[in-house]
Design a protein around this motif. Structure first.
Motif, PDB file in Angstrom:
ATOM      1  N   UNK A  56       0.839  -1.204   0.000  1.00  0.00           N
ATOM      2  CA  UNK A  56       0.000   0.000   0.000  1.00  0.00           C
ATOM      3  C   UNK A  56       0.874   1.254   0.000  1.00  0.00           C
ATOM      4  N   UNK A  57       1.032   1.833  -1.179  1.00  0.00           N
ATOM      5  CA  UNK A  57       1.862   3.033  -1.310  1.00  0.00           C
ATOM      6  C   UNK A  57       1.207   4.253  -0.694  1.00  0.00           C
ATOM      7  N   UNK A  58      -0.081   4.168  -0.383  1.00  0.00           N
ATOM      8  CA  UNK A  58      -0.763   5.307   0.246  1.00  0.00           C
ATOM      9  C   UNK A  58      -0.268   5.550   1.672  1.00  0.00           C
ATOM     10  N   UNK A  59       0.378   4.573   2.249  1.00  0.00           N
ATOM     11  CA  UNK A  59       0.786   4.661   3.658  1.00  0.00           C
ATOM     12  C   UNK A  59       2.229   5.130   3.832  1.00  0.00           C
ATOM     13  N   UNK A  60       2.966   5.305   2.756  1.00  0.00           N
ATOM     14  CA  UNK A  60       4.375   5.669   2.896  1.00  0.00           C
ATOM     15  C   UNK A  60       4.590   7.142   2.555  1.00  0.00           C
ATOM     16  N   UNK A  61       5.639   7.709   3.111  1.00  0.00           N
ATOM     17  CA  UNK A  61       6.027   9.082   2.832  1.00  0.00           C
ATOM     18  C   UNK A  61       7.436   9.102   2.246  1.00  0.00           C
ATOM     19  N   UNK A  62       7.761  10.186   1.573  1.00  0.00           N
ATOM     20  CA  UNK A  62       9.069  10.318   0.944  1.00  0.00           C
ATOM     21  C   UNK A  62       9.890  11.357   1.686  1.00  0.00           C
ATOM     22  N   UNK A  63      11.056  10.943   2.190  1.00  0.00           N
ATOM     23  CA  UNK A  63      11.973  11.842   2.882  1.00  0.00           C
ATOM     24  C   UNK A  63      12.949  12.450   1.884  1.00  0.00           C
ATOM     25  N   UNK A  64      13.015  13.779   1.785  1.00  0.00           N
ATOM     26  CA  UNK A  64      13.823  14.395   0.731  1.00  0.00           C
ATOM     27  C   UNK A  64      15.329  14.371   0.969  1.00  0.00           C
ATOM     28  N   UNK A  65      15.760  14.299   2.236  1.00  0.00           N
ATOM     29  CA  UNK A  65      17.180  14.478   2.532  1.00  0.00           C
ATOM     30  C   UNK A  65      17.827  13.265   3.201  1.00  0.00           C
ATOM     31  N   UNK A  66      17.154  12.133   3.165  1.00  0.00           N
ATOM     32  CA  UNK A  66      17.725  10.917   3.752  1.00  0.00           C
ATOM     33  C   UNK A  66      17.161   9.708   3.025  1.00  0.00           C
ATOM     34  N   UNK A  67      17.738   8.542   3.319  1.00  0.00           N
ATOM     35  CA  UNK A  67      17.286   7.324   2.654  1.00  0.00           C
ATOM     36  C   UNK A  67      15.887   6.935   3.132  1.00  0.00           C
ATOM     37  N   UNK A  68      15.055   6.505   2.191  1.00  0.00           N
ATOM     38  CA  UNK A  68      13.723   6.003   2.512  1.00  0.00           C
ATOM     39  C   UNK A  68      13.788   4.485   2.659  1.00  0.00           C
ATOM     40  N   UNK A  69      13.433   4.009   3.817  1.00  0.00           N
ATOM     41  CA  UNK A  69      13.628   2.598   4.143  1.00  0.00           C
ATOM     42  C   UNK A  69      12.843   1.665   3.232  1.00  0.00           C
ATOM     43  N   UNK A  70      11.778   2.146   2.611  1.00  0.00           N
ATOM     44  CA  UNK A  70      10.982   1.278   1.737  1.00  0.00           C
ATOM     45  C   UNK A  70      11.616   1.099   0.346  1.00  0.00           C
ATOM     46  N   UNK A  71      12.723   1.806   0.101  1.00  0.00           N
ATOM     47  CA  UNK A  71      13.490   1.595  -1.132  1.00  0.00           C
ATOM     48  C   UNK A  71      14.617   0.612  -0.810  1.00  0.00           C
ATOM     49  N   UNK A  72      14.671  -0.489  -1.517  1.00  0.00           N
ATOM     50  CA  UNK A  72      15.624  -1.544  -1.189  1.00  0.00           C
ATOM     51  C   UNK A  72      17.033  -1.209  -1.669  1.00  0.00           C
ATOM     52  N   UNK A  73      18.003  -1.469  -0.804  1.00  0.00           N
ATOM     53  CA  UNK A  73      19.418  -1.321  -1.116  1.00  0.00           C
ATOM     54  C   UNK A  73      20.018  -2.700  -1.378  1.00  0.00           C
ATOM     55  N   UNK A  74      21.256  -2.772  -1.884  1.00  0.00           N
ATOM     56  CA  UNK A  74      21.874  -4.088  -2.109  1.00  0.00           C
ATOM     57  C   UNK A  74      21.862  -4.984  -0.864  1.00  0.00           C
ATOM     58  N   UNK A  75      22.005  -4.384   0.314  1.00  0.00           N
ATOM     59  CA  UNK A  75      21.992  -5.186   1.545  1.00  0.00           C
ATOM     60  C   UNK A  75      20.638  -5.839   1.792  1.00  0.00           C
ATOM     61  N   UNK A  76      19.587  -5.310   1.158  1.00  0.00           N
ATOM     62  CA  UNK A  76      18.244  -5.875   1.300  1.00  0.00           C
ATOM     63  C   UNK A  76      17.977  -6.962   0.272  1.00  0.00           C
TER      64      UNK A  76
END
Length: 443
Positions: A409-429
């Motif tokens: 549900x993308x309606x429940x997430x927010x976008x942080x402009x100046x830091x990493x957003x945890x819902x975006x997966x990194x290689x470690x994920x």
């Protein structure tokens, strides 16, 4: 009778005194303005006067595009066809212009700006650089606000060039020196986005069907690395007192820009070639390095430029893949992007609608933030939406498509402009590999 004459005389003197007083205030203001913005430098320098005209030309071209666009109109806000910066996500609430066929305010505004440009041209001919400076400042303020606050749909590297050169010419002292340094420094900063495999190995271009125009694929890594070398080292030769090195650098960058027109087209060349020839052409004479108190603000400005360029690197993860901090700093050609955004909109009545957006070219990033912004606005505006499932797959430089976003549900997430957003997966994920791309068609 004498009293009447005296009264009449006093009444005539009073307006005259007011006029003299007002004139003195105006003169003092103009003297202060001329001194504060170092306009006397423009008055004495043909190089700066030609630079003034070259920058005015960029505003003519930019505003012609803005006048035809719909990105900052009231209609764009109502139709959810706009894009705000991550740090100013409610920009649409401030839209007040309408374009045809819905209204005339946007065309009227830009006709007004065109009139200002005509007046500036006349003032330049009259050598009235104070008033010309004031009016160009009006154009600068509008473009700056539009680019960095009212929409994220504008703002290519060429717009950044125009605005940075405008700040130097309009506001800083030692204008010739810092315009030249600004030109060189921006190319040095542009090299920072090329220090990865996309340019070092040439995979940015080898992963395109067109490759690098004119040149064979085998030559691509040599050419891309030479570009990096010239932007890091060779660009400083433009400031050299050695005529051979300085002229050689001018010839290289002129050739580079003319060739780059095959990729970036006409608009980018307009912001670079005229100033390259005005600042570093046949009339070039080295300028002494300013070291007095007046120059401190200019050196601080260049420090801010460096911080602005390096900011995306402070965000956790590979900003090329996550696109966090995207468009902050010079950003064009940092990677060959291919991506696919898919969303399933679930309504309360049980119906489902599909939203899909995919890449068109290597620079059409199918921006992750842009996809989130459209979904977020859709959720806010339609109370019949129950949830939006969203998947975002991204490939860079011909590598695998990684599913870096997969949420129910993308309606429940927010976008942080100046830091990493945890819902975006990194290689470690360990994001899932979805597919492998075919080559992009073009740039």
């Amino acid at each position: 009778m004498d009293r009447e004459q005296t009264s009449s005389s006093d009444s005539n003197i009073t307006p005259l005194r007011d006029q003299i007083f007002t004139h003195k205030i105006e003169q003092r203001f103009l003297c202060w303005y001329r001194s504060f913005f170092s306009i006397f430098e423009i008055e004495r320098s043909g190089t700066l006067q030609w630079s003034f005209g070259a920058l005015l030309l960029t505003y003519v071209i930019s505003f012609a595009f803005y006048a035809e666009s719909h990105y900052t109109t009231v209609e764009a806000y109502l139709n959810n066809a706009y894009l705000c910066w991550p740090y100013f996500q409610n920009c649409g609430e401030y839209f007040f212009l309408s374009n045809l066929p819905y209204g005339h305010t946007q065309p009227l505004l830009y006709v007004f700006f065109l009139g200002i440009m005509g007046v500036i041209t006349y003032l330049m001919w009259r050598k009235d650089w104070v008033l010309a400076h004031m009016l160009l400042s009006v154009l600068f303020i509008w473009k700056f606000v539009l680019t960095f606050f009212l929409t994220a749909s504008f703002g290519g590297n060429y717009d950044y060039f125009d605005l940075i050169f405008s700040i130097i010419l309009l506001a800083l002292p030692y204008k010739i020196f810092f315009l030249r340094l600004g030109f060189v420094f921006l190319y040095f900063l542009a090299a920072t986005i090329k220090l990865d495999e996309g340019w070092v190995l040439g995979t940015y271009f080898s992963s395109l069907q067109t490759g690098l125009p004119i040149f064979p694929d085998i030559a691509t890594p040599f050419i891309t690395n030479f570009v990096i070398f010239m932007q890091i080292i060779g660009t400083w030769f433009l400031l050299s007192s050695n005529k051979l090195l300085q002229r050689g650098a001018v010839v290289y960058f002129l050739t580079f820009h003319l060739y780059s027109g095959l990729i970036v087209h006409y608009r980018y060349l307009l912001s670079t070639i005229p100033l390259l020839m005005i600042l570093f052409g046949p009339a070039f004479r080295p300028s002494p390095v300013p070291r007095d108190r007046r120059s401190i603000v200019a050196w601080f400005f260049f420090l801010l430029l460096l911080c602005w360029q390096l900011f995306p690197y402070t965000i956790e993860g590979d900003h090329r893949m996550t696109q966090e901090g995207n468009r902050i700093g010079l950003f064009m050609f940092e990677a060959n992007h291919q991506c696919l955004s898919q969303a399933q909109v679930h309504y309360k009545n049980g119906s489902i609608a599909d939203l899909r957006r995919e890449t068109v070219s290597s620079r059409s990033r199918c921006d992750l933030y842009k996809s989130w912004f459209r979904i977020n606005q859709l959720c806010k505006r339609n109370d019949q939406i129950e949830s939006v499932a969203w998947q975002f797959d991204h490939s860079i430089n011909g590598g695998p498509f990684y599913r870096i976003v997969d949420i129910n549900n993308a309606c429940e997430i927010q976008y942080q402009p100046f830091s990493h957003n945890e819902w975006i997966k990194l290689p470690k994920d360990t994001p899932e590999i979805i597919a492998y791309p075919v080559k992009n068609l073009y740039f």
